[in-house]
Design an enzyme around this catalytic site. Sequence first.
Site, short mmCIF file in Angstrom:
data_model
loop_
_atom_site.label_atom_id
_atom_site.label_comp_id
_atom_site.label_asym_id
_atom_site.label_seq_id
_atom_site.Cartn_x
_atom_site.Cartn_y
_atom_site.Cartn_z
N SER A 61 -9.14 -33.07 19.36
CA SER A 61 -9.81 -33.57 18.16
C SER A 61 -11.18 -32.93 18.00
O SER A 61 -11.82 -32.57 18.99
CB SER A 61 -9.97 -35.10 18.28
OG SER A 61 -10.87 -35.57 17.32
N TYR A 99 -13.13 -41.95 23.85
CA TYR A 99 -12.09 -41.19 23.13
C TYR A 99 -12.48 -39.71 23.03
O TYR A 99 -11.70 -38.82 23.35
CB TYR A 99 -11.86 -41.80 21.75
CG TYR A 99 -11.02 -40.96 20.84
CD1 TYR A 99 -9.63 -40.93 20.96
CD2 TYR A 99 -11.61 -40.17 19.84
CE1 TYR A 99 -8.86 -40.14 20.12
CE2 TYR A 99 -10.85 -39.39 19.00
CZ TYR A 99 -9.47 -39.37 19.14
OH TYR A 99 -8.70 -38.58 18.31
N1 LIG Z 1 -5.43 -39.25 12.76
C1 LIG Z 1 -6.55 -38.56 12.90
O1 LIG Z 1 -7.43 -38.59 12.02
C2 LIG Z 1 -6.75 -37.68 14.10
C3 LIG Z 1 -7.87 -36.85 14.15
C4 LIG Z 1 -8.06 -36.04 15.25
C5 LIG Z 1 -7.15 -36.06 16.30
N2 LIG Z 1 -6.08 -36.89 16.23
C6 LIG Z 1 -5.16 -36.91 17.37
O2 LIG Z 1 -3.83 -36.83 16.90
C7 LIG Z 1 -2.98 -37.62 17.71
C8 LIG Z 1 -2.19 -38.58 16.85
O3 LIG Z 1 -3.04 -39.43 16.18
P1 LIG Z 1 -2.49 -40.50 15.14
O4 LIG Z 1 -3.61 -40.82 14.24
O5 LIG Z 1 -1.19 -40.01 14.59
O6 LIG Z 1 -2.14 -41.83 15.86
P2 LIG Z 1 -2.10 -42.49 17.31
O7 LIG Z 1 -2.29 -43.92 17.13
O8 LIG Z 1 -3.04 -41.78 18.19
O9 LIG Z 1 -0.64 -42.22 17.81
C9 LIG Z 1 0.41 -42.67 17.13
C10 LIG Z 1 1.70 -42.55 17.95
O10 LIG Z 1 1.45 -42.65 19.36
C11 LIG Z 1 2.14 -43.81 19.87
N3 LIG Z 1 1.30 -44.40 20.93
C12 LIG Z 1 0.02 -44.80 20.80
N4 LIG Z 1 -0.39 -45.33 21.98
C13 LIG Z 1 0.65 -45.25 22.84
C14 LIG Z 1 0.87 -45.66 24.18
N5 LIG Z 1 -0.08 -46.27 24.89
N6 LIG Z 1 2.07 -45.42 24.75
C15 LIG Z 1 3.06 -44.84 24.04
N7 LIG Z 1 2.92 -44.43 22.78
C16 LIG Z 1 1.73 -44.65 22.17
C17 LIG Z 1 2.35 -44.70 18.66
O11 LIG Z 1 3.48 -45.55 18.77
P3 LIG Z 1 3.42 -47.02 19.39
O12 LIG Z 1 2.28 -47.72 18.74
O13 LIG Z 1 4.75 -47.63 19.07
O14 LIG Z 1 3.26 -46.86 20.85
C18 LIG Z 1 2.62 -43.67 17.58
O15 LIG Z 1 3.93 -43.19 17.68
C19 LIG Z 1 -3.86 -38.29 18.75
O16 LIG Z 1 -3.83 -37.57 19.94
C20 LIG Z 1 -5.25 -38.21 18.14
O17 LIG Z 1 -6.26 -38.16 19.12
C21 LIG Z 1 -5.86 -37.70 15.16
#
Ligand SMILES: NC(=O)c1ccc[n+]([C@@H]2O[C@H](COP(=O)([O-])OP(=O)(O)OC[C@H]3O[C@@H](n4cnc5c(N)ncnc54)[C@H](OP(=O)(O)O)[C@@H]3O)[C@@H](O)[C@H]2O)c1
Length: 267
Positions: A145, A158
Amino acid sequence: MCDYLKQKYGSLALVAGASEGIGAAFASYLAAAGINLILVARRKEPLKILAHELLEKYKVEVECISCDLADVNAAQQLRDALQGKEINLFVYNAALSYIGAFEKNTIENHNQIAYANMITPMNLMQVFADPMLAKKKGAIILMASLAGFQGSGFLAAYAATKAFNRVLGESLWYEWKDRGVDVIACCAGATSTPNFINTKPEKADFFAPRVQTPEEVVKECFEKLGKQPSFVTGTGNKIASFIMQKLLPRKMAINIMGDTTKKMYRL
Ligand SMILES: NC(=O)c1ccc[n+]([C@@H]2O[C@H](COP(=O)([O-])OP(=O)(O)OC[C@H]3O[C@@H](n4cnc5c(N)ncnc54)[C@H](OP(=O)(O)O)[C@@H]3O)[C@@H](O)[C@H]2O)c1
């Protein structure tokens, strides 16, 4: 569409954190490439719904595994559940975050953040890379990120884990680049995932690039895989990142990041 992925890396991918947002977009992209999938997340129902959609649409095999990746034994649990299946492409997308004052979070939650974001992916990389290196064929994608490029107040733990992801990915890109295994750290900015939307961010005016879609992030990631150790997604994020990392003094970049987070989350 993108059959080269299957030819280059193999026919089985595991996406950790696959049920929604960027993880679901990774799963859809891989399924469209004819790659069979193992989808991992905590909640079974959204995983099953996605698996059904991908099976219907792309006729690929999809297995779902419910696992809490923040559990100290998560890597071993997943390894046991896989029963020796060899993973050809590994995407680690799941992450836990805490937005707010560092001292107000619990030690337990900080430790869960560390496990879900650093320890579990590091251990799984070691497990999955072994057969990839033996066959000189495989790919690993780690989600990082923009928050991990400098100190990011009110996202401290984070952001620190996301710096870890980037450095781990870049380091292993170097170690494995001549051994047939491509590693990339995907440094995303704000992306319209359910998790991001649920945090109810306010638009920050300073250095606030356009919010990307999960599909945009994933498409660019596969374009860069095998070519770069890490990358920043999207033009707006690249410009903002260039200014923050190359033009501004680090202290100013840290202040801008903290001020922006404070404003976005009304802290
Ligand atoms: N969205 C943004 O703006 C952004 C920006 C920069 C970087 N990122 C990175 O992109 C990635 C994805 O982000 P995101 O916003 O899509 O959402 P997220 O909440 O980080 O991840 C969503 C997914 O991960 C699963 N998950 C979360 N915690 C978990 C756990 N403890 N065990 C197993 N599965 C888990 C969730 O399903 P369950 O809840 O069913 O477990 C869901 O399928 C992350 O690594 C984040 O750091 C995101």
